[in-house]
Design an enzyme around this catalytic site. Structure first.
Site, PDB file in Angstrom:
ATOM      1  N   TYR A   1      46.682  38.399  29.490  1.00  0.00           N
ATOM      2  CA  TYR A   1      47.282  39.341  30.486  1.00  0.00           C
ATOM      3  C   TYR A   1      48.005  38.728  31.735  1.00  0.00           C
ATOM      4  O   TYR A   1      49.205  39.041  32.043  1.00  0.00           O
ATOM      5  CB  TYR A   1      45.982  40.183  31.099  1.00  0.00           C
ATOM      6  CG  TYR A   1      46.309  41.303  31.994  1.00  0.00           C
ATOM      7  CD1 TYR A   1      46.931  42.389  31.441  1.00  0.00           C
ATOM      8  CD2 TYR A   1      46.193  41.494  33.288  1.00  0.00           C
ATOM      9  CE1 TYR A   1      47.581  43.493  32.158  1.00  0.00           C
ATOM     10  CE2 TYR A   1      46.407  42.662  33.942  1.00  0.00           C
ATOM     11  CZ  TYR A   1      47.050  43.522  33.552  1.00  0.00           C
ATOM     12  OH  TYR A   1      47.494  44.539  34.309  1.00  0.00           O
TER      13      TYR A   1
ATOM     14  N   PHE B   1      30.245  50.619  37.482  1.00  0.00           N
ATOM     15  CA  PHE B   1      29.309  51.065  38.669  1.00  0.00           C
ATOM     16  C   PHE B   1      28.918  52.410  38.435  1.00  0.00           C
ATOM     17  O   PHE B   1      27.732  52.849  38.507  1.00  0.00           O
ATOM     18  CB  PHE B   1      29.878  50.482  39.938  1.00  0.00           C
ATOM     19  CG  PHE B   1      29.602  49.353  40.136  1.00  0.00           C
ATOM     20  CD1 PHE B   1      28.932  48.394  39.513  1.00  0.00           C
ATOM     21  CD2 PHE B   1      30.223  48.818  41.437  1.00  0.00           C
ATOM     22  CE1 PHE B   1      28.891  46.874  39.626  1.00  0.00           C
ATOM     23  CE2 PHE B   1      30.079  47.206  41.901  1.00  0.00           C
ATOM     24  CZ  PHE B   1      29.538  46.433  40.998  1.00  0.00           C
TER      25      PHE B   1
ATOM     26  N   ASP C   1      26.930  36.208  42.799  1.00  0.00           N
ATOM     27  CA  ASP C   1      26.475  36.496  43.891  1.00  0.00           C
ATOM     28  C   ASP C   1      26.748  37.968  44.625  1.00  0.00           C
ATOM     29  O   ASP C   1      26.431  38.483  45.501  1.00  0.00           O
ATOM     30  CB  ASP C   1      26.059  35.593  45.151  1.00  0.00           C
ATOM     31  CG  ASP C   1      27.266  35.121  45.751  1.00  0.00           C
ATOM     32  OD1 ASP C   1      28.410  35.715  45.322  1.00  0.00           O
ATOM     33  OD2 ASP C   1      27.068  34.167  46.565  1.00  0.00           O
TER      34      ASP C   1
END
Length: 337
Positions: free
Chosen positions: A155, A201, A216
Site C-alpha cells: 500500500y 473498536f 501498550d
C-alpha cells in the site's frame, strides 16, 4: 480561491474511481449535491454497491463496474478523483498484488484519461507515505520513513508511486493535477471488519467483546470525520496547489484514549485486551495542516466524540446485520437428525 475550471456547475462531469468505497461514496454524494454529473468506476474488489444504493434513481449518476487497471473511456470529463485502491490493512494484506497494480497501471490509465480529456486530476494519496515517521507532526515536505519490502509496503509504495506518476504526467504532459494525503478517516459506510481502529473498536464494543489494543496503546493517530475529509478534498480540487496537501485532523489521540472514547460513546462495559504490535505499525501519526489552512481555508470541524456519535447508528446497524448473518450461518451448520 477561484475554481480551477470555467465550466458551470450544471455542466461539470466528474469521474470518481473507487466511488463504491467508503470515502468515494461520500465524495459522490457531495458532488451530486452541487449539481454535478458523476460517473463511478469501481471493480467492487473492496467497494460495495450498498454504499451507492441510494443513488440508483439519480439521473446524474452512472456506475461502471470497471477495473481501472484496464483501459476504458467514459466520455467528456471535467474532473477526475482517483480513489481506486484497497485502503484498509485487512484489504491490502489480502489483495497485495491488486493494490500494487491499481497504484501503478490503474493510476497510469486514469492519468491517460485526464490527459485525453483535459480534466483536472486529483490523486488520493495517504499518510502512509510518511511510513513510521521520524518527523512529528508530518509536513508535506517530509519524505518519509518507509519499509519498501515490509507487509505494509504494497500500500505504502503503491501510493508513493502514484504520487510520482501524477507529478510526471504534470511535468511531461501538462496534466492539471492535485495530490491529497489523507490521514485516518472514519464514519458511516466503513466496512465493519476492515481492520481499522474505529470500526474494530465500534464492532467489539457494540458486541460486548474486549477491545483489541496492539502494543501498550501509546501509539498515536489523528482521526478525521469523513464529512471534513470530503470538504478538504473538494477545496483542494478547486485550488491551484499542485504539490501534496495533508487533509486530516491534527488532534492526536493514543490508541488507548480512542478505545476509551468508544467505550464512553457506546456505553459499553467491554474490557481492553492487549496484543503484540504488528510489524511496521507507525508509532505516531499527526498531520501538520498549516498548508491546508493557509491555501484552502480548511480545517476540520468535527471532533472525535461528535464524529463517533454521528457514526454510532451506522455501526449499530452493521453489528446487528453481522450478528444476524452469523446466527443464520450457525443455524444452517446444525446437523439434521
Amino acid at each position: 480561491m477561484s475554481p480551477a475550471r470555467t465550466t458551470t456547475r450544471a455542466t461539470i462531469r466528474t469521474l470518481v474511481t473507487g466511488g463504491a468505497g467508503f470515502v468515494g461514496s461520500h465524495l459522490c454524494d457531495a458532488l451530486l449535491a452541487e449539481g454535478q454529473s458523476v460517473v463511478v468506476a469501481d471493480n467492487l474488489l473492496t467497494g460495495r454497491l450498498a454504499n451507492l444504493a441510494h443513488l440508483s434513481n439519480e439521473p446524474r449518476f452512472e456506475f461502471l463496474q470497471q477495473d481501472v487497471c484496464e483501459p476504458f473511456d467514459c466520455g467528456r470529463l471535467d474532473y477526475i478523483f482517483h480513489l481506486g485502491s484497497p485502503a484498509s490493512p485487512v484489504d491490502y494484506a489480502a489483495h497485495g498484488i491488486e493494490t500494487l497494480r491499481v497504484g501503478s497501471l490503474g493510476t497510469f490509465n486514469v492519468l491517460d484519461i485526464a490527459k485525453r480529456t483535459g480534466a483536472v486530476f486529483l490523486m488520493a494519496s495517504t499518510s502512509e507515505c510518511y511510513g513510521d515517521p521520524l518527523e512529528h507532526p508530518q509536513r508535506e515536505t517530509y519524505w518519509g520513513h518507509v519499509n519498501p519490502i515490509g507487509p505494509r509496503s504494497v500500500y505504502d509504495e503503491a501510493k508513493r508511486f502514484s504520487e510520482a506518476a501524477t507529478m510526471a504526467f504534470r511535468r511531461y504532459h501538462k496534466v492539471n493535477t492535485r495530490i491529497v494525503r489523507i490521514f485516518n478517516t472514519y464514519g458511516s459506510r466503513m466496512q465493519i471488519n476492515d481492520g481499522r481502529v474505529i470500526p474494530n473498536f465500534m464492532r467489539q464494543a457494540l458486541r460486548g467483546e474486549s477491545l483489541t489494543v496492539y502494543g501498550d496503546g501509546s501509539q498515536t493517530r489523528s482521526f478525521c470525520h469523513v464529512s471534513d475529509e470530503v470538504d478538504g478534498i473538494l477545496r483542494l480540487s478547486r485550488s491551484d496547489e499542485v504539490l501534496p496537501v495533508n487533509i486530516g485532523n491534527p488532534t492526536e489521540f493514543t490508541i488507548l484514549e480512542c478505545a476509551r472514547r468508544v467505550l464512553e460513546v457506546t456505553g459499553s462495559s467491554s474490557k481492553i485486551a492487549y496484543e503484540p504490535l504488528p510489524k511496521d505499525d507507525p508509532k505516531q501519526r499527526r498531520p501538520d495542516i498549516t498548508k491546508a489552512r493557509t491555501l484552502l481555508g480548511w480545517e476540520p470541524k468535527i471532533d472525535l466524540e461528535e464524529g463517533l456519535r454521528l457514526s454510532l447508528d451506522y455501526f449499530r446497524e452493521e453489528v446487528a446485520a453481522l450478528t444476524e448473518s452469523s446466527s443464520q450461518h450457525s443455524e444452517q451448520a446444525k446437523p439434521v437428525n
